[in-house]
Design a protein around this motif. Structure first.
Motif, short mmCIF file in Angstrom:
data_model
loop_
_atom_site.label_atom_id
_atom_site.label_comp_id
_atom_site.label_asym_id
_atom_site.label_seq_id
_atom_site.Cartn_x
_atom_site.Cartn_y
_atom_site.Cartn_z
N GLY A 172 17.58 -3.29 8.46
CA GLY A 172 18.15 -3.47 9.79
C GLY A 172 19.60 -3.91 9.78
O GLY A 172 20.29 -3.80 10.79
N GLU A 192 17.14 -11.37 -2.29
CA GLU A 192 17.40 -10.88 -0.94
C GLU A 192 18.75 -11.41 -0.46
O GLU A 192 19.07 -12.58 -0.66
CB GLU A 192 16.29 -11.36 0.00
CG GLU A 192 16.47 -10.85 1.42
CD GLU A 192 15.38 -11.35 2.35
OE1 GLU A 192 15.13 -10.64 3.34
OE2 GLU A 192 14.80 -12.42 2.11
N ARG A 207 6.56 5.72 10.07
CA ARG A 207 6.47 5.21 11.45
C ARG A 207 5.43 5.99 12.24
O ARG A 207 4.65 5.44 13.00
CB ARG A 207 7.82 5.29 12.14
CG ARG A 207 8.78 4.23 11.71
CD ARG A 207 10.05 4.25 12.56
NE ARG A 207 10.99 3.29 12.03
CZ ARG A 207 12.15 3.62 11.46
NH1 ARG A 207 12.53 4.87 11.41
NH2 ARG A 207 12.95 2.69 10.99
N SER A 229 2.89 0.69 6.98
CA SER A 229 3.89 -0.37 6.88
C SER A 229 5.20 0.21 6.34
O SER A 229 5.20 0.89 5.32
CB SER A 229 3.35 -1.49 5.99
OG SER A 229 4.17 -1.76 4.93
N SER A 252 9.07 0.07 4.83
CA SER A 252 9.83 -0.75 3.90
C SER A 252 10.80 -1.66 4.65
O SER A 252 11.31 -1.31 5.70
CB SER A 252 10.60 0.13 2.93
OG SER A 252 9.71 0.93 2.20
N SER A 253 11.04 -2.80 4.06
CA SER A 253 11.91 -3.79 4.68
C SER A 253 13.32 -3.79 4.12
O SER A 253 14.23 -4.26 4.78
CB SER A 253 11.32 -5.18 4.50
OG SER A 253 10.04 -5.25 5.06
N TRP A 254 13.48 -3.33 2.87
CA TRP A 254 14.76 -3.50 2.19
C TRP A 254 15.23 -2.21 1.51
O TRP A 254 14.43 -1.39 1.08
CB TRP A 254 14.67 -4.55 1.10
CG TRP A 254 14.27 -5.90 1.56
CD1 TRP A 254 15.03 -6.80 2.26
CD2 TRP A 254 13.01 -6.54 1.35
NE1 TRP A 254 14.32 -7.95 2.48
CE2 TRP A 254 13.08 -7.81 1.93
CE3 TRP A 254 11.83 -6.15 0.72
CZ2 TRP A 254 12.01 -8.70 1.91
CZ3 TRP A 254 10.77 -7.03 0.70
CH2 TRP A 254 10.87 -8.29 1.29
N GLY A 313 9.18 -2.68 0.02
CA GLY A 313 8.44 -3.45 1.01
C GLY A 313 7.77 -4.61 0.31
O GLY A 313 7.82 -4.73 -0.93
N MET A 314 7.13 -5.46 1.05
CA MET A 314 6.47 -6.63 0.47
C MET A 314 5.45 -6.25 -0.60
O MET A 314 5.25 -6.99 -1.56
CB MET A 314 5.77 -7.44 1.57
CG MET A 314 6.72 -8.21 2.46
SD MET A 314 7.69 -9.45 1.59
CE MET A 314 6.42 -10.56 1.04
N ASN A 350 21.14 -11.68 2.95
CA ASN A 350 21.24 -11.55 4.40
C ASN A 350 22.67 -11.07 4.69
O ASN A 350 23.62 -11.85 4.59
CB ASN A 350 20.96 -12.89 5.07
CG ASN A 350 21.02 -12.81 6.57
OD1 ASN A 350 21.90 -12.16 7.15
ND2 ASN A 350 20.10 -13.50 7.22
N PRO A 372 18.42 -6.06 3.73
CA PRO A 372 17.57 -5.71 4.88
C PRO A 372 18.00 -4.38 5.51
O PRO A 372 19.18 -4.17 5.77
CB PRO A 372 17.79 -6.87 5.86
CG PRO A 372 18.30 -8.00 5.01
CD PRO A 372 19.08 -7.36 3.90
#
Length: 175
Positions: A46, A158, A22, A27, A29-31, A126-127, A160, A44
């Motif tokens: 978040g 993935e 950060r 970028s 990571s998302s997951w 990440g992507m 949710n 995720p």
């Protein structure tokens, strides 16, 4: 005890990597990547909460086989769900296998007092970790997101967690 210290070390490393990324504008990571019953999942960040070692889960009678019971996680009684069992891949686990497993709490913002039992943590993704993706199949559960394929050919599904926590099957723990 060694597992608990290793888990704390992993959490510390992950938090430091996220903070550094950060700060550098990299970028992030998302997951959180996990494995359960030989399947690979992306949760995720978040929607994911704290990671705990397996231990102290008290069974609750007259519940679904995938509902393992309740555990005291940081002073709160938390329902523990076997992710593999919930998704229909129930498997017998020895105490040794359970000792190597982890409990992943849902993020507090989801207002769900539950944790998922996963066999193994596989780090952050990440992507950029994937070479292809495909949308969920028409008959997939509503909490299934995109399926990603990595360079080694591994399929990562993935999940949710918010949609999972609201799904009737997840909410119906009574047998």
């Amino acid at each position: 005890m060694a597992n608990r210290e290793a888990l704390k070390e992993l959490q510390t490393r992950l938090a430091a990597r996220l903070q550094a990324a950060r700060g550098e504008g990299v970028s992030v990571s998302s997951w959180l990547a996990v494995e359960s019953a030989g399947r690979y999942f992306l949760l995720p960040l978040g929607q994911s909460g704290e990671i705990f070692p397996w231990g102290g889960v008290q069974p609750v009678p007259y519940t679904q086989p995938w509902f393992l019971g309740v555990a005291n996680l940081r002073g709160a009684l938390t329902g523990v769900v076997d992710l593999a069992g919930l998704l229909g891949a129930a498997q017998m686990r020895t105490e040794q296998v359970l000792a190597e497993s982890s409990l992943l709490a849902f993020n507090g913002a989801l207002d769900v007092n539950a944790a998922l039992l996963v066999d193994r943590l596989s780090g952050l993704r990440g992507m950029e970790a994937f070479v292809a993706s495909e949308p969920p199949e028409a008959d997939a559960p509503p909490y299934f997101g995109t399926t990603y394929l990595d360079a080694q050919g591994t399929r990562w599904q993935e999940l949710n967690l918010h949609a999972l926590s609201q799904h009737p099957a997840f909410l119906s723990i009574s047998a």
